[in-house]
Design a protein around this motif. Structure first.
Motif, PDB file in Angstrom:
ATOM      1  N   PHE A  12       0.826  -1.201   0.000  1.00 21.54           N
ATOM      2  CA  PHE A  12       0.000   0.000   0.000  1.00 21.54           C
ATOM      3  C   PHE A  12       0.863   1.254   0.000  1.00 21.54           C
ATOM      4  CE2 PHE A  12      -2.109   3.362   2.438  1.00 21.54           C
ATOM      5  CZ  PHE A  12      -3.165   3.622   1.579  1.00 21.54           C
ATOM      6  N   VAL A  13       1.851   1.298   0.871  1.00 18.25           N
ATOM      7  CA  VAL A  13       2.701   2.488   0.979  1.00 18.25           C
ATOM      8  C   VAL A  13       3.519   2.685  -0.302  1.00 18.25           C
ATOM      9  CG1 VAL A  13       4.674   3.477   2.212  1.00 18.25           C
ATOM     10  CG2 VAL A  13       2.793   2.444   3.487  1.00 18.25           C
ATOM     11  N   ALA A  14       4.113   1.609  -0.804  1.00 18.02           N
ATOM     12  CA  ALA A  14       4.961   1.716  -1.995  1.00 18.02           C
ATOM     13  C   ALA A  14       4.147   2.129  -3.223  1.00 18.02           C
ATOM     14  CB  ALA A  14       5.670   0.394  -2.247  1.00 18.02           C
ATOM     15  N   CYS A  15       2.998   1.504  -3.423  1.00 20.44           N
ATOM     16  CA  CYS A  15       2.177   1.836  -4.599  1.00 20.44           C
ATOM     17  C   CYS A  15       1.614   3.250  -4.503  1.00 20.44           C
ATOM     18  CB  CYS A  15       1.051   0.818  -4.765  1.00 20.44           C
ATOM     19  SG  CYS A  15       1.621  -0.784  -5.339  1.00 20.44           S
ATOM     20  N   SER A  16       1.211   3.653  -3.307  1.00 19.50           N
ATOM     21  CA  SER A  16       0.697   5.017  -3.146  1.00 19.50           C
ATOM     22  C   SER A  16       1.772   6.058  -3.437  1.00 19.50           C
ATOM     23  CB  SER A  16       0.165   5.218  -1.716  1.00 19.50           C
ATOM     24  OG  SER A  16      -0.887   4.342  -1.456  1.00 19.50           O
ATOM     25  N   ALA A  17       2.967   5.838  -2.893  1.00 18.05           N
ATOM     26  CA  ALA A  17       4.057   6.790  -3.113  1.00 18.05           C
ATOM     27  C   ALA A  17       4.444   6.850  -4.591  1.00 18.05           C
ATOM     28  CB  ALA A  17       5.260   6.407  -2.259  1.00 18.05           C
ATOM     29  N   LEU A  18       4.564   5.698  -5.223  1.00 19.77           N
ATOM     30  CA  LEU A  18       4.927   5.691  -6.640  1.00 19.77           C
ATOM     31  C   LEU A  18       3.833   6.291  -7.514  1.00 19.77           C
ATOM     32  CD1 LEU A  18       6.721   2.248  -6.967  1.00 19.77           C
ATOM     33  CD2 LEU A  18       7.739   4.518  -7.164  1.00 19.77           C
ATOM     34  N   ALA A  19       2.569   6.098  -7.139  1.00 27.40           N
ATOM     35  CA  ALA A  19       1.477   6.698  -7.907  1.00 27.40           C
ATOM     36  C   ALA A  19       1.564   8.226  -7.848  1.00 27.40           C
ATOM     37  CB  ALA A  19       0.134   6.215  -7.376  1.00 27.40           C
ATOM     38  N   VAL A  20       1.846   8.766  -6.670  1.00 26.49           N
ATOM     39  CA  VAL A  20       1.966  10.225  -6.535  1.00 26.49           C
ATOM     40  C   VAL A  20       3.144  10.733  -7.362  1.00 26.49           C
ATOM     41  CG1 VAL A  20       2.514  12.063  -4.895  1.00 26.49           C
ATOM     42  CG2 VAL A  20       0.832  10.311  -4.287  1.00 26.49           C
ATOM     43  N   VAL A  21       4.260  10.009  -7.312  1.00 20.90           N
ATOM     44  CA  VAL A  21       5.435  10.426  -8.094  1.00 20.90           C
ATOM     45  C   VAL A  21       5.109  10.416  -9.588  1.00 20.90           C
ATOM     46  CG1 VAL A  21       7.771   9.730  -8.781  1.00 20.90           C
ATOM     47  CG2 VAL A  21       7.129   9.762  -6.362  1.00 20.90           C
ATOM     48  N   LEU A  22       4.439   9.372 -10.050  1.00 24.82           N
ATOM     49  CA  LEU A  22       4.104   9.288 -11.474  1.00 24.82           C
ATOM     50  C   LEU A  22       3.116  10.376 -11.886  1.00 24.82           C
ATOM     51  CD1 LEU A  22       3.911   5.431 -11.979  1.00 24.82           C
ATOM     52  CD2 LEU A  22       5.631   7.003 -12.871  1.00 24.82           C
ATOM     53  N   TRP A  23       2.144  10.677 -11.042  1.00 27.62           N
ATOM     54  CA  TRP A  23       1.206  11.764 -11.369  1.00 27.62           C
ATOM     55  C   TRP A  23       1.941  13.096 -11.485  1.00 27.62           C
ATOM     56  CZ3 TRP A  23      -2.598   9.560  -7.356  1.00 27.62           C
ATOM     57  CH2 TRP A  23      -3.519   8.717  -7.986  1.00 27.62           C
ATOM     58  N   ARG A  24       2.885  13.342 -10.577  1.00 30.02           N
ATOM     59  CA  ARG A  24       3.630  14.600 -10.621  1.00 30.02           C
ATOM     60  C   ARG A  24       4.518  14.697 -11.854  1.00 30.02           C
ATOM     61  NH1 ARG A  24       4.158  18.075  -6.267  1.00 30.02           N
ATOM     62  NH2 ARG A  24       2.879  17.477  -4.492  1.00 30.02           N
ATOM     63  N   MET A  25       4.963  13.543 -12.361  1.00 26.82           N
ATOM     64  CA  MET A  25       5.795  13.531 -13.568  1.00 26.82           C
ATOM     65  C   MET A  25       4.947  13.633 -14.833  1.00 26.82           C
ATOM     66  SD  MET A  25       8.609  10.623 -12.548  1.00 26.82           S
ATOM     67  CE  MET A  25       9.169  10.503 -14.219  1.00 26.82           C
ATOM     68  N   GLY A  26       3.631  13.571 -14.690  1.00 26.17           N
ATOM     69  CA  GLY A  26       2.756  13.687 -15.838  1.00 26.17           C
ATOM     70  C   GLY A  26       2.373  12.363 -16.475  1.00 26.17           C
ATOM     71  N   TRP A  27       2.673  11.253 -15.845  1.00 21.34           N
ATOM     72  CA  TRP A  27       2.320   9.937 -16.359  1.00 21.34           C
ATOM     73  C   TRP A  27       1.056   9.471 -15.654  1.00 21.34           C
ATOM     74  CZ3 TRP A  27       7.376   6.632 -16.826  1.00 21.34           C
ATOM     75  CH2 TRP A  27       8.261   7.310 -17.659  1.00 21.34           C
ATOM     76  N   ALA A  28      -0.085   9.841 -16.202  1.00 24.41           N
ATOM     77  CA  ALA A  28      -1.357   9.585 -15.532  1.00 24.41           C
ATOM     78  C   ALA A  28      -1.753   8.105 -15.550  1.00 24.41           C
ATOM     79  CB  ALA A  28      -2.460  10.424 -16.162  1.00 24.41           C
ATOM     80  N   VAL A  29      -1.596   7.441 -16.674  1.00 27.85           N
ATOM     81  CA  VAL A  29      -2.064   6.045 -16.768  1.00 27.85           C
ATOM     82  C   VAL A  29      -1.302   5.116 -15.815  1.00 27.85           C
ATOM     83  CG1 VAL A  29      -2.338   4.075 -18.317  1.00 27.85           C
ATOM     84  CG2 VAL A  29      -2.926   6.369 -19.110  1.00 27.85           C
ATOM     85  N   PRO A  30       0.032   5.141 -15.804  1.00 30.03           N
ATOM     86  CA  PRO A  30       0.721   4.300 -14.818  1.00 30.03           C
ATOM     87  C   PRO A  30       0.396   4.718 -13.372  1.00 30.03           C
ATOM     88  CG  PRO A  30       2.248   4.974 -16.523  1.00 30.03           C
ATOM     89  CD  PRO A  30       0.999   5.745 -16.737  1.00 30.03           C
ATOM     90  N   GLY A  31       0.176   6.001 -13.162  1.00 24.85           N
ATOM     91  CA  GLY A  31      -0.203   6.467 -11.827  1.00 24.85           C
ATOM     92  C   GLY A  31      -1.535   5.888 -11.393  1.00 24.85           C
ATOM     93  N   TRP A  32      -2.498   5.845 -12.306  1.00 27.45           N
ATOM     94  CA  TRP A  32      -3.802   5.261 -11.970  1.00 27.45           C
ATOM     95  C   TRP A  32      -3.696   3.756 -11.747  1.00 27.45           C
ATOM     96  CZ3 TRP A  32      -7.516   7.736  -9.910  1.00 27.45           C
ATOM     97  CH2 TRP A  32      -7.735   9.069 -10.218  1.00 27.45           C
ATOM     98  N   LEU A  33      -2.844   3.090 -12.518  1.00 27.83           N
ATOM     99  CA  LEU A  33      -2.653   1.650 -12.310  1.00 27.83           C
ATOM    100  C   LEU A  33      -2.081   1.363 -10.919  1.00 27.83           C
ATOM    101  CD1 LEU A  33      -1.252   0.519 -15.770  1.00 27.83           C
ATOM    102  CD2 LEU A  33      -3.480  -0.018 -14.778  1.00 27.83           C
ATOM    103  N   LEU A  34      -1.087   2.145 -10.520  1.00 27.07           N
ATOM    104  CA  LEU A  34      -0.523   1.959  -9.186  1.00 27.07           C
ATOM    105  C   LEU A  34      -1.512   2.353  -8.094  1.00 27.07           C
ATOM    106  CD1 LEU A  34       3.176   2.977  -9.659  1.00 27.07           C
ATOM    107  CD2 LEU A  34       2.297   0.772  -8.960  1.00 27.07           C
ATOM    108  N   ALA A  35      -2.344   3.345  -8.354  1.00 28.24           N
ATOM    109  CA  ALA A  35      -3.374   3.704  -7.382  1.00 28.24           C
ATOM    110  C   ALA A  35      -4.377   2.554  -7.223  1.00 28.24           C
ATOM    111  CB  ALA A  35      -4.089   4.980  -7.823  1.00 28.24           C
ATOM    112  N   GLY A  36      -4.675   1.870  -8.324  1.00 25.83           N
ATOM    113  CA  GLY A  36      -5.555   0.698  -8.240  1.00 25.83           C
ATOM    114  C   GLY A  36      -4.930  -0.410  -7.415  1.00 25.83           C
ATOM    115  N   TRP A  37      -3.636  -0.649  -7.608  1.00 24.04           N
ATOM    116  CA  TRP A  37      -2.956  -1.662  -6.801  1.00 24.04           C
ATOM    117  C   TRP A  37      -2.898  -1.255  -5.336  1.00 24.04           C
ATOM    118  CZ3 TRP A  37       1.562  -2.487 -10.699  1.00 24.04           C
ATOM    119  CH2 TRP A  37       1.145  -3.358 -11.694  1.00 24.04           C
ATOM    120  N   ALA A  38      -2.764   0.039  -5.070  1.00 25.79           N
ATOM    121  CA  ALA A  38      -2.784   0.510  -3.680  1.00 25.79           C
ATOM    122  C   ALA A  38      -4.153   0.257  -3.060  1.00 25.79           C
ATOM    123  CB  ALA A  38      -2.428   1.992  -3.617  1.00 25.79           C
TER     124      ALA A  38
END
Length: 88
Positions: free
Chosen positions: A32-58
């Protein structure tokens, strides 16, 4: 690790193994912690689709946290308040 009968004093059998709920709880929390943190990082980098995938895994990890905690409480009630180590 020897193959054969379980060592004396251990719980569980080949037909009915015991569950490592505490270890599963730790792994779900890490996921949960790892996927949430990586999702936030990906959203900030502008990669929305991988960010949403990691948010789903979180979200899946959060649901697993709830399910494992409910099973741990049920096990504790069934065994009269006995506490378990991380690996049982």
């Amino acid at each position: 690790m020897p193959i054969g009968a379980q060592p004396p004093g251990r719980r569980g059998t080949v037909g009915e193994p015991y569950s490592a709920l505490n270890l599963r709880l730790v792994l779900a929390a890490f996921g949960f912690v790892a996927c949430s943190a990586l999702a936030v990082v990906l959203w900030r980098m502008g990669w929305a689709v991988p960010g949403w995938l990691l948010a789903g895994w979180a979200l899946v990890a959060a649901v697993d946290l709830v399910v494992v905690q409910l099973r741990r409480r049920a096990r504790r009630r069934a065994e009269g308040g006995r506490r378990h180590s991380l690996f049982e």
